[in-house]
Write a protein that holds these residues in place. Sequence first.
Motif, PDB file in Angstrom:
ATOM      1  N   LYS A   1       0.833  -1.212   0.000  1.00 22.88           N
ATOM      2  CA  LYS A   1       0.000   0.000   0.000  1.00 22.88           C
ATOM      3  C   LYS A   1       0.861   1.253   0.000  1.00 22.88           C
ATOM      4  N   MET A   2       1.898   1.240   0.823  1.00 24.64           N
ATOM      5  CA  MET A   2       2.790   2.395   0.907  1.00 24.64           C
ATOM      6  C   MET A   2       3.498   2.628  -0.425  1.00 24.64           C
ATOM      7  N   ASN A   3       3.936   1.557  -1.058  1.00 25.25           N
ATOM      8  CA  ASN A   3       4.606   1.684  -2.350  1.00 25.25           C
ATOM      9  C   ASN A   3       3.661   2.230  -3.418  1.00 25.25           C
ATOM     10  N   LYS A   4       2.421   1.746  -3.384  1.00 25.01           N
ATOM     11  CA  LYS A   4       1.438   2.202  -4.370  1.00 25.01           C
ATOM     12  C   LYS A   4       1.178   3.696  -4.209  1.00 25.01           C
TER      13      LYS A   4
ATOM     14  N   ASP B   1      -6.784   0.628 -12.053  1.00 34.90           N
ATOM     15  CA  ASP B   1      -7.661   1.507 -11.273  1.00 34.90           C
ATOM     16  C   ASP B   1      -8.097   2.744 -12.059  1.00 34.90           C
ATOM     17  N   ASN B   2      -7.542   2.899 -13.264  1.00 29.66           N
ATOM     18  CA  ASN B   2      -7.840   4.051 -14.118  1.00 29.66           C
ATOM     19  C   ASN B   2      -7.386   5.371 -13.500  1.00 29.66           C
ATOM     20  N   LEU B   3      -6.392   5.307 -12.589  1.00 34.02           N
ATOM     21  CA  LEU B   3      -5.862   6.517 -11.969  1.00 34.02           C
ATOM     22  C   LEU B   3      -4.720   7.118 -12.780  1.00 34.02           C
ATOM     23  N   ILE B   4      -4.129   6.330 -13.657  1.00 33.69           N
ATOM     24  CA  ILE B   4      -3.084   6.821 -14.552  1.00 33.69           C
ATOM     25  C   ILE B   4      -3.331   6.236 -15.934  1.00 33.69           C
ATOM     26  N   PHE B   5      -2.654   6.797 -16.913  1.00 35.08           N
ATOM     27  CA  PHE B   5      -2.703   6.205 -18.251  1.00 35.08           C
ATOM     28  C   PHE B   5      -1.383   6.445 -18.956  1.00 35.08           C
ATOM     29  N   GLU B   6      -1.150   5.653 -20.000  1.00 35.90           N
ATOM     30  CA  GLU B   6       0.081   5.766 -20.769  1.00 35.90           C
ATOM     31  C   GLU B   6      -0.130   6.716 -21.947  1.00 35.90           C
ATOM     32  N   ILE B   7       0.911   7.513 -22.204  1.00 32.89           N
ATOM     33  CA  ILE B   7       0.871   8.364 -23.393  1.00 32.89           C
ATOM     34  C   ILE B   7       2.042   7.976 -24.283  1.00 32.89           C
ATOM     35  N   GLY B   8       2.388   8.804 -25.244  1.00 29.39           N
ATOM     36  CA  GLY B   8       3.453   8.486 -26.189  1.00 29.39           C
ATOM     37  C   GLY B   8       4.802   8.267 -25.526  1.00 29.39           C
ATOM     38  N   GLN B   9       5.731   7.876 -26.313  1.00 29.00           N
ATOM     39  CA  GLN B   9       7.063   7.561 -25.814  1.00 29.00           C
ATOM     40  C   GLN B   9       7.876   8.826 -25.569  1.00 29.00           C
TER      41      GLN B   9
ATOM     42  N   ILE C   1     -21.098  17.227 -13.942  1.00 33.28           N
ATOM     43  CA  ILE C   1     -19.901  16.386 -13.801  1.00 33.28           C
ATOM     44  C   ILE C   1     -19.767  15.475 -15.020  1.00 33.28           C
ATOM     45  N   PRO C   2     -18.619  15.490 -15.690  1.00 32.32           N
ATOM     46  CA  PRO C   2     -18.414  14.606 -16.845  1.00 32.32           C
ATOM     47  C   PRO C   2     -18.401  13.131 -16.421  1.00 32.32           C
ATOM     48  N   ASP C   3     -18.649  12.240 -17.385  1.00 32.09           N
ATOM     49  CA  ASP C   3     -18.558  10.815 -17.103  1.00 32.09           C
ATOM     50  C   ASP C   3     -17.131  10.471 -16.686  1.00 32.09           C
ATOM     51  N   SER C   4     -17.003   9.649 -15.652  1.00 29.52           N
ATOM     52  CA  SER C   4     -15.681   9.281 -15.163  1.00 29.52           C
ATOM     53  C   SER C   4     -15.778   7.989 -14.360  1.00 29.52           C
ATOM     54  N   ARG C   5     -14.632   7.397 -14.106  1.00 26.29           N
ATOM     55  CA  ARG C   5     -14.581   6.119 -13.374  1.00 26.29           C
ATOM     56  C   ARG C   5     -15.165   6.255 -11.972  1.00 26.29           C
ATOM     57  N   TYR C   6     -14.806   7.329 -11.255  1.00 17.25           N
ATOM     58  CA  TYR C   6     -15.180   7.460  -9.851  1.00 17.25           C
ATOM     59  C   TYR C   6     -16.271   8.505  -9.608  1.00 17.25           C
TER      60      TYR C   6
ATOM     61  N   MET D   1     -10.391  17.088   0.062  1.00 14.22           N
ATOM     62  CA  MET D   1     -11.162  15.929  -0.371  1.00 14.22           C
ATOM     63  C   MET D   1     -10.359  15.048  -1.316  1.00 14.22           C
ATOM     64  N   ILE D   2      -9.586  15.681  -2.205  1.00 13.39           N
ATOM     65  CA  ILE D   2      -8.735  14.924  -3.138  1.00 13.39           C
ATOM     66  C   ILE D   2      -7.706  14.105  -2.372  1.00 13.39           C
ATOM     67  N   LYS D   3      -7.100  14.711  -1.341  1.00 14.37           N
ATOM     68  CA  LYS D   3      -6.122  13.980  -0.537  1.00 14.37           C
ATOM     69  C   LYS D   3      -6.745  12.744   0.115  1.00 14.37           C
ATOM     70  N   HIS D   4      -7.927  12.910   0.684  1.00 15.16           N
ATOM     71  CA  HIS D   4      -8.590  11.765   1.299  1.00 15.16           C
ATOM     72  C   HIS D   4      -8.906  10.689   0.272  1.00 15.16           C
ATOM     73  N   PHE D   5      -9.283  11.092  -0.923  1.00 16.80           N
ATOM     74  CA  PHE D   5      -9.578  10.124  -1.982  1.00 16.80           C
ATOM     75  C   PHE D   5      -8.330   9.355  -2.379  1.00 16.80           C
ATOM     76  N   ILE D   6      -7.241  10.087  -2.637  1.00 10.27           N
ATOM     77  CA  ILE D   6      -5.981   9.436  -3.029  1.00 10.27           C
ATOM     78  C   ILE D   6      -5.505   8.480  -1.948  1.00 10.27           C
ATOM     79  N   ASP D   7      -5.590   8.923  -0.694  1.00 15.82           N
ATOM     80  CA  ASP D   7      -5.193   8.042   0.416  1.00 15.82           C
ATOM     81  C   ASP D   7      -6.076   6.798   0.461  1.00 15.82           C
ATOM     82  N   GLY D   8      -7.364   6.974   0.142  1.00 13.47           N
ATOM     83  CA  GLY D   8      -8.296   5.847   0.200  1.00 13.47           C
ATOM     84  C   GLY D   8      -8.095   4.840  -0.916  1.00 13.47           C
ATOM     85  N   VAL D   9      -7.883   5.322  -2.149  1.00  5.64           N
ATOM     86  CA  VAL D   9      -7.759   4.371  -3.268  1.00  5.64           C
ATOM     87  C   VAL D   9      -6.426   3.649  -3.255  1.00  5.64           C
ATOM     88  N   THR D  10      -5.454   4.163  -2.520  1.00  7.58           N
ATOM     89  CA  THR D  10      -4.166   3.464  -2.427  1.00  7.58           C
ATOM     90  C   THR D  10      -4.040   2.681  -1.125  1.00  7.58           C
ATOM     91  N   ALA D  11      -5.148   2.609  -0.368  1.00  5.22           N
ATOM     92  CA  ALA D  11      -5.092   1.895   0.918  1.00  5.22           C
ATOM     93  C   ALA D  11      -5.272   0.389   0.709  1.00  5.22           C
TER      94      ALA D  11
END
Length: 383
Positions: free
Chosen positions: A11-14, A53-61, A134-139, A373-383
């Motif tokens: 969890k800490m590493n994530k 988790d759809n929290l990041i995505f890959e872009i070009g090289q 609010i736009p469509d989104s995962r969360y 609120m964002i901090k609490h969310f980030i802490d929660g999804v990586t818990a």
Amino acid sequence: MISADQALVKKMNKKLVLREIIHTSPVSRAKLSEVTGLNKTTVSSQVADLLDDNLIFEIGQGLSSGGRRPVMLVFNKNAGFTIGIDLGVDYLTIVLTDLEGTIVSESHQKIDSTLPCDLQKLMITLLEKQISVIPDSRYGLIGICLGVPGLVNNDQELTFTPNSNWSEIPFKQILEQTFQVPVFVENEANTGAYGEKEYGAAKHFKNIVYVSINAGIGTGVIQNNELLKGKNGLFGEMGHTVIDFNGPRCTCGNRGCWELYASEKALHQSLMSNNQTVMWQDILHRAKQNDPQVLQALDTFGFYLGIGLKNIINTFDPEVIILRNRIIEAFPQVLNSIRHTLVPNHTHAPDVNILLVSALKHNATALGAAAIMIKHFIDGVTA
């Protein structure tokens, strides 16, 4: 079976990997391994989870330093959205932001009725309007954070509002039941301090004091990047420090509190004529016309602010003090008056350059609430 210790480390590493991506993206897996000290296998595993988790995505090289060009990783700021609220004595500001604190939509509303039932209806109506865009989104909507002008204990209960009658409103319970999302309630100066630290004038400082000057005076204190709360969540009520033992009675029960002399309310009262309240627009107009009475009142306003700020400097020894007040933002001479008050005739005068005007201005508290609120969310999804 993974042991408890292994699970905690994972969890800490994530969280470490995600926070590094948030702060430095676009970034490669190899760079993440370098800056975090984690081996490449661990980084690749955490990145795979974050992609799922759809929290990041890959872009070009990216550019190659020799060998195959790396695939770059970016934080998905649109994975969810949050709402920050600034509830003032006579206004309501609501911002809808993405996960990087960028404002997607906002509303500013004057409060005409201070009755708790009317305030609840107004807040819910405005929130429904923001949620509808609010736009469509995962969360989706990850939560709501409310900054309020009063004492908030560690149970997020508003226990005392010196300039309103809202202390009996269970904001957290009402909003959670209505919108079915996590809700946090925090003192408005604390959220303002957090907003300036994350997005504003205090980005590059670890030790700050944020001073919110409205009908009263609120202070939020951050030391070593941590928001100070105190034993009961009531830390930093500097507006109710006494500067005149023989002064008038304050709503808190004491006499001669700082905010009785240096708040906007005090300034307006000093300019009253025939019991008629002087409006903000009148002060602005008369100051631009060099009205002697208004200019003198502004100078006195700055003097009393400087008196209290001396105490703050001597108490907290901050790197920077952020001042949030529309009058100071509009009239630089007030800041000059404050600085003049801070400089006594001796060699140990405080550094007046630590005073900065809010960069976020009227959105400081609402954006700070969103950031919390964002901090609490980030802490929660990586818990």
